[in-house]
Design an enzyme around this catalytic site. Structure first.
Site, PDB file in Angstrom:
ATOM      1  N   ALA A  25     -43.446   3.192  19.542  1.00 54.40           N
ATOM      2  CA  ALA A  25     -44.737   3.768  18.842  1.00 54.40           C
ATOM      3  C   ALA A  25     -46.161   3.760  20.046  1.00 54.40           C
ATOM      4  CB  ALA A  25     -45.323   3.325  17.648  1.00 54.40           C
ATOM      5  N   SER A  69     -56.255  -1.019  17.977  1.00 60.45           N
ATOM      6  CA  SER A  69     -55.910   0.122  18.145  1.00 60.45           C
ATOM      7  C   SER A  69     -54.464   0.259  17.448  1.00 60.45           C
ATOM      8  CB  SER A  69     -55.571   0.509  19.707  1.00 60.45           C
ATOM      9  OG  SER A  69     -54.656  -0.683  20.350  1.00 60.45           O
ATOM     10  N   ALA A 118     -51.166   2.765  17.013  1.00 62.17           N
ATOM     11  CA  ALA A 118     -50.490   3.961  17.847  1.00 62.17           C
ATOM     12  C   ALA A 118     -50.591   5.016  17.155  1.00 62.17           C
ATOM     13  CB  ALA A 118     -49.040   3.639  17.969  1.00 62.17           C
ATOM     14  N   LYS A 165     -54.851 -12.945  17.615  1.00 58.04           N
ATOM     15  CA  LYS A 165     -55.298 -12.058  16.267  1.00 58.04           C
ATOM     16  C   LYS A 165     -54.314 -11.657  15.445  1.00 58.04           C
ATOM     17  CE  LYS A 165     -53.551  -7.862  17.684  1.00 58.04           C
ATOM     18  NZ  LYS A 165     -53.055  -6.743  16.809  1.00 58.04           N
ATOM     19  N   THR A 205     -56.908  -5.685  12.518  1.00 59.08           N
ATOM     20  CA  THR A 205     -55.344  -5.973  12.154  1.00 59.08           C
ATOM     21  C   THR A 205     -55.488  -7.024  10.803  1.00 59.08           C
ATOM     22  OG1 THR A 205     -55.437  -7.927  13.724  1.00 59.08           O
ATOM     23  CG2 THR A 205     -54.375  -5.885  14.361  1.00 59.08           C
ATOM     24  N   SER A 213     -51.323  -2.458   9.948  1.00 59.58           N
ATOM     25  CA  SER A 213     -50.962  -3.586  10.737  1.00 59.58           C
ATOM     26  C   SER A 213     -49.505  -4.249  10.368  1.00 59.58           C
ATOM     27  CB  SER A 213     -52.011  -4.578  10.708  1.00 59.58           C
ATOM     28  OG  SER A 213     -51.369  -5.882  11.351  1.00 59.58           O
ATOM     29  N   ASN A 248     -48.112  -6.770  11.505  1.00 58.83           N
ATOM     30  CA  ASN A 248     -48.354  -8.345  11.225  1.00 58.83           C
ATOM     31  C   ASN A 248     -48.980  -8.451   9.999  1.00 58.83           C
ATOM     32  OD1 ASN A 248     -47.648  -9.899  14.095  1.00 58.83           O
ATOM     33  ND2 ASN A 248     -48.657  -8.038  14.560  1.00 58.83           N
TER      34      ASN A 248
END
Length: 311
Positions: free
Chosen positions: A10, A123, A125, A176, A233, A239, A241
């Site tokens: 991505a 950011s 994707a 992060k 995130t 996100s 994660n």
């Protein structure tokens, strides 16, 4: 400057789409076929992006963007060393290698050649692919090369800020992800937004502690690659994660096909913290949770009963 993006996931595909607005881009991926990207539904690769599964077709590029999973980077660099070492390389992955404890720039430095750079920051994707305004950090020890790459890779909607502190930039991008897992656990377990805010604040202090111990500059962690990426995130369901942590906190299954860089990074950071006697309680607890060594209740109890201290 001719650009090739290695890695058609991505983020790699999104970078290729964005950069294609300035000129032809080659996108390499082992299994990439057609002009669609599985992880970017509804997005088509423009005609200005040449798609290939033959890495030799990237040999004419003046600079290479390596958008590979962090845990695959070292093996790929070793495998393709002769092809990579004489050109500017930009790492577009975030994390710490589980086997070596190195970040992406340090792995690429082993190849010799121009100083590697890292592109990192807040950011998604999908945002980049859709042409939404995004600001990132480009970190390169060679500021002259960094300035050239900054001009080449910036577009009207993708704004790059330059630094020579690649250590701080790559550590911010790596840690992060760990904190995003922890934030997801907090929300998944129903602990609320106030607890998430506390987690993010203490997590940021932990990121700074680790980065400064490795020679980074504090202001780098306060920028896009640290605080900016942490905020994004830890607060968005986009996100991976965060979603992984949310599933962990809620006791739910998670898509095993989705790369979660923060899980391996947490383990690597926990190993470094033990070896160097660094106080990294959140990272260490995330590593233990991911490995199933502690229960969520035990993790909460351990963090909430730490000695009171000054901020």
């Amino acid at each position: 400057m001719k650009i090739a993006v290695l890695g058609a996931g991505a983020f790699g595909a999104a970078l290729a789409i964005s950069l294609a607005a300035k000129g032809p881009v080659t996108l390499w991926g082992r299994g990439q076929q057609g002009r669609t990207v599985r992880r970017l539904p509804g997005i088509m690769l423009p005609d200005n992006v040449s798609i290939t599964a033959e890495i030799a077709e990237t040999d004419e590029a003046d600079a290479l963007l390596l958008s590979l999973p962090m845990q695959a980077l070292a093996g790929f660099a070793a495998e393709q060393a002769s092809r990579l070492r004489d050109r500017p390389l930009v790492a577009c992955c975030k994390g710490v290698d589980l086997l070596s404890g190195l970040g992406p720039v340090e792995i690429l430095q082993k190849l010799g050649g121009p100083a590697p750079a890292v592109l990192t920051g807040p950011s998604f994707a999908a945002d980049i692919a859709r042409g939404l305004p995004t600001a990132l950090t480009l970190a390169c020890a060679d500021d002259t090369l960094g300035e050239s790459l900054q001009a080449t890779l910036s577009t009207p909607v993708l704004r790059l800020y330059r630094t020579t502190d690649y250590i701080g930039a790559e550590i911010g991008g790596a840690l992060k992800n760990v904190m995003a897992i922890a934030a997801g656990v907090v929300i998944g377990a129903g602990l609320g937004d106030s607890a998430r805010a506390a987690l993010m604040t203490r997590g940021y202090a932990e990121m700074q502690r680790f980065a400064l111990a490795r020679g980074a500059r504090a202001e780098t962690l306060g920028g896009l690659s640290g605080l900016g990426d942490l905020v994004l995130t830890c607060t968005s369901d986009l996100s991976r994660n965060f979603r992984f942590g949310h599933a962990l906190g809620a006791g739910q299954a998670f898509d095993s096909d989705t790369t979660v860089e923060g899980a391996a990074t947490a383990k690597a950071v926990a190993q470094i913290a033990r070896a160097e006697a660094l106080d990294m309680p959140i990272s260490t607890m995330v590593a233990a949770l991911v490995d199933g060594k502690v229960t969520l209740a035990d993790a909460m109890q351990s963090l909430l009963t730490r000695p009171l201290k000054q901020e």
